[in-house]
Scaffold this active site. Structure first.
Site, PDB file in Angstrom:
ATOM      1  N   ASP A   1       5.186  -6.785   6.994  1.00 30.83           N
ATOM      2  CA  ASP A   1       4.869  -6.017   6.077  1.00 30.83           C
ATOM      3  C   ASP A   1       4.869  -6.123   4.585  1.00 30.83           C
ATOM      4  OD1 ASP A   1       5.081  -3.332   5.006  1.00 30.83           O
ATOM      5  OD2 ASP A   1       7.397  -2.630   6.416  1.00 30.83           O
TER       6      ASP A   1
ATOM      7  N   ASP B   1      -0.962  -3.157   4.006  1.00 30.89           N
ATOM      8  CA  ASP B   1       0.072  -4.100   3.365  1.00 30.89           C
ATOM      9  C   ASP B   1       1.141  -4.809   4.997  1.00 30.89           C
ATOM     10  OD1 ASP B   1       1.101  -1.187   3.617  1.00 30.89           O
ATOM     11  OD2 ASP B   1       2.321  -1.573   2.180  1.00 30.89           O
ATOM     12  N   GLU B   2       0.446  -3.474   5.957  1.00 33.20           N
ATOM     13  CA  GLU B   2       1.269  -4.140   7.012  1.00 33.20           C
ATOM     14  C   GLU B   2       0.422  -4.977   8.362  1.00 33.20           C
ATOM     15  OE1 GLU B   2       4.451  -1.495   9.927  1.00 33.20           O
ATOM     16  OE2 GLU B   2       3.463  -0.162   7.982  1.00 33.20           O
TER      17      GLU B   2
END
Lengths: 367, 408
Positions: B13, B107-108
């Site tokens: 993350d 983003d993860e």
């Protein structure tokens, strides 16, 4: 029905009309072309129900008659036969046999009586002008037509003649972001007419016009017909109200840039290489006698171009879709171009210097 | 030791992703409290930098409130194009480590690392290498990584020591490690569920694990069993190859079949409103509209068409949907009517202005007002006048979103 002709003559007719032959249609007969043989001539008709094209030429007629055959197939056969081949076509029952060289092709036919054709139209006005003039008019405006817009009246070109003080024929196209307007002179002042010709008709017409000879344009109640070079195009008209475009053409924008058209065009083309693929935004910074063009993309690449211009107005920063500017600059005639601006949120007016016969209005982009 | 793990799953993350990208690109913003979000008072914080978080600011907080809590914060409007470009590099790093990467957003992502011990080393070594590779590929961004044997525990672990954390939870210790975490860490437990759990006297994941499964299920339904499983650190879900955002849709099965054009148009209007709202809420614009009709004989028909320009305006979706109706060439009757918006793009701040011949901006203002009313008073607070005199559907609205931040 039986006729023969050099392969080149047939191909020319078929190439002229094949653009409106439907590839996939719920009406199978629209994939066909109508062949009519009579009086020493062959005429070929194709239609997509919006645009009808008819081309004719002399052929050797052995027996008159009419039928319809698959348009693209007949076109492809003629295209692929070697130069100088003499082609003979014979209707035999519900088949048409095409012979050329040592080849023999049997095509399925559909009854000519079922082929939809535009009935004789009532002409309200006939205009005559050089083909070149009409083609120029279309080329300078057609790229601004909307495409599949729900505002259906924008998916075409407005042709206007004889309205308040207008001397010639005017064409206007807009997609809601930019607008193109151009005029050509006519030998006589016609009655007032405003018609919207659908996009497809305009694109086909532009494709078929040649720089030589004259063209006859007949304006009817619900159709526009154009005749030239043994070709006849009849297009339905869009039944709708074109927006009042005069409202969006800026009057006397306070800041005016004069630039060398080619220089500005090339600088924008180069900067566009590094503009965002989707947004196509470029930023213009205007200062005393200079225009600086900035472009960048999400990869953080950047282009900066400085163009010398004549400018004495306020310092100004404004963003544009670079494609809209390029389209305008490419179609303006003359060495110098004039760009009139108000501020970063208002439309700009692009014309040739001292020539308002062609005008482009482009809305900026907020970057 | 890794060989003893049934599966090895990492959750990575990025730390305060949007804000960190802004600080990366503009050194002047580094070390400063920073809010990524709209400059106007409407809308919410998308990401707050770590410097802003001690002030109590977090993502999804209304901008006005965030600015009141942290008046010195710099507000930067989002540049999704840029985040997407950086995200692509991060995802490429993930792909270098594992063939099975499930991206959850820009983003993860989950990485299935099962059986890669001999290449990348034990979890500690691998986790450090992953973090280094991300930092290198992005020019200095940090990520927090959690590694365990299930997706759920890996995700909780990555959030355990943020930013720049690396938390490894071996499977045999997973249940025990989870136990002291608050119930808010249960995947899928929103504020409403958390309140219900609290009301049942369950404060920690350990409490949930110790509760009787059937009792939980009787209180919370199916979700109860699900939470009970998670709390035992049981989560058999595999790492799925990434799906991308393809469409947002809304469709309804009607109380009785409809045939009339006005009735169909009315259902399309309702669907367009719902789809438009979801586009705007998620920050997307669509490049095409698809209409779906299901006939009374259950045969489904669809027609679709691209839009002249990407939009999130409900009226644009509606008009295109109506324009598509004649193409069905089918008189009905229909039992289901729906609209989907497809070819989604991130809405950007850049905007092409209109010549002002249509009423585009008026429709956008109308949408904004309707959205606000919806947020404030709940869905269905505002109706179009036409709705009040019509029939209502029986089937619940089917949410067709398979929305994720896409990577094209």
């Amino acid at each position: 029905m039986k006729f023969s002709a050099p392969r080149e003559d047939l191909l020319k007719l078929l190439q002229a009309v094949v653009g409106v032959v439907e590839r996939r249609s719920t009406m199978p007969i629209l994939s066909n072309v109508l062949l009519k043989v009579a009086g020493g001539k062959l005429s070929v008709t194709a239609t997509d129900l919006e645009v009808e094209l008819v081309a004719d030429a002399p052929v050797d007629v052995e027996a008159s008659g009419e039928t319809t055959v698959p348009g693209r197939k007949l076109h492809d056969i003629c295209r692929l036969l070697p130069d100088g081949t003499r082609v003979t076509a014979t209707l035999s029952g519900n088949r048409m046999v095409i012979k050329g060289g040592r080849g023999r092709y049997t095509l399925a036919t559909l009854s000519a009586g079922d082929f939809p054709v535009v009935d004789e139209m009532a002409t309200r006005q006939t205009l005559q002008m050089p083909q070149q003039a009409l083609q120029g008019l279309l080329q300078r405006t057609q790229f601004s037509m909307a495409q599949q817009d729900v505002r259906y009246y924008l998916n075409g070109l407005l042709l206007e003649a004889g309205t308040d003080g207008l001397q010639g024929l005017r064409a206007v196209a807009t997609d809601g972001h930019r607008l193109a307007l151009s005029e050509v002179g006519l030998s006589e002042t016609p009655e007032a007419h405003r018609v919207i010709v659908p996009r497809k008709g305009i694109l086909e017409l532009n494709r078929l016009l040649h720089p030589e000879g004259d063209v006859l344009m007949m304006i009817g109640e619900s159709h526009l017909r154009v005749e030239f070079d043994g070709l006849r195009m009849t297009s339905t008209l869009i039944d709708g109200q074109f927006p009042d475009y005069t409202r969006v053409i800026p009057l006397d924008p306070p800041n005016s840039v004069i630039a060398d058209r080619e220089q500005l065009h090339h600088a924008l083309q180069r900067a566009a290489v590094l503009a965002n693929d989707k947004l196509r935004g470029v930023r213009l910074e205007l200062g005393e006698n200079s225009a600086v063009i900035h472009a960048n993309n999400p990869e953080q690449e950047e282009a900066v171009e400085t163009v010398e211009v004549e400018y004495g107005g306020a310092e100004l920063e404004i963003g544009f879709n670079v494609n809209y500017l390029l389209d305008a600059l490419q179609h303006i005639e003359g060495d110098n171009v004039q760009v009139g601006l108000r501020d970063g949120d208002s439309s700009c007016l692009i014309t040739g210097q001292g020539d308002s016969s062609t005008q482009y209005v482009v809305m900026p982009m907020r970057l | 030791m890794q060989e003893a793990w049934p599966r090895v799953i990492a959750h990575a993350d990025m730390d305060a992703f949007y804000a960190s990208v802004e600080q990366l690109d503009d050194p002047g913003l580094r070390g400063q409290p920073l809010l990524v979000g709209p400059r106007s008072d409407r809308g919410v914080v998308l990401t707050a930098s770590y410097e802003a978080r001690p002030f109590g600011v977090g993502s999804a907080m209304p901008m006005t409130r965030a600015r009141r809590l942290c008046p010195q914060a710099v507000v930067v409007p989002p540049r999704f194009e840029r985040y997407k470009a950086v995200s692509k590099r991060v995802m490429r790093v993930f792909a270098d480590f594992s063939p099975a990467v499930e991206a959850l957003s820009l983003d993860e992502a989950f990485l299935d690392m099962t059986g890669t011990g001999h290449i990348f080393g034990p979890p500690e070594t691998f986790g450090a290498r992953l973090k280094n590779a991300i930092s290198e590929a992005t020019g200095g961004l940090s990520a927090s990584v959690g590694i365990s044997a299930t997706k759920y525990v890996a995700k909780v672990a990555s959030g355990y020591s943020k930013p720049d954390g690396l938390t490894i939870v071996p499977p045999e210790r997973a249940k025990q490690w989870l136990a002291p975490q608050p119930v808010a860490m249960l995947w899928g437990a929103g504020p409403k569920t958390q309140r219900r759990l609290a009301a049942l006297g369950l404060a920690t994941i350990g409490d949930v694990a110790a509760a009787d499964r059937r009792w939980l299920a009787s209180k919370l339904g199916k979700a109860g069993s699900h939470f009970h499983e998670l709390a035992q650190a049981k989560d058999p879900r595999p790492v799925a190859r990434s799906r991308t955002a393809k469409s947002i849709g809304s469709e309804r099965t009607l109380a009785s079949d409809v045939k009339s054009e006005t009735e169909i148009a009315f259902q399309l209007r309702r669907a367009a409103d719902a789809v438009g709202r979801r586009l705007r809420r998620n920050g997307y614009v669509a490049r095409g509209v698809r209409v779906k009709l299901k006939r009374s004989d259950f045969r489904s028909l669809t027609r679709q068409r691209g839009l002249a320009e990407p939009t999130d305006v409900s009226e644009d979706l509606y008009r295109m949907a109506v324009a598509l109706l004649p193409e069905f060439n089918d008189a009905g009757p229909f039992r289901l009517i729906g609209i989907a918006a497809y070819e989604l793009d991130r809405r950007t701040e850049a905007r092409q202005l209109h010549l002002g011949m249509g009423e585009g901006s008026r429709q956008q203002r109308l949408d904004a007002v309707l959205d606000q009313a919806d947020e404030r008073f709940g869905p269905g607070a505002v109706h179009r006048a036409g709705d009040l005199i019509r029939q209502s559907p029986i089937g619940p609205e089917v949410d067709l979103d398979f929305l994720l931040d896409d990577g094209d």
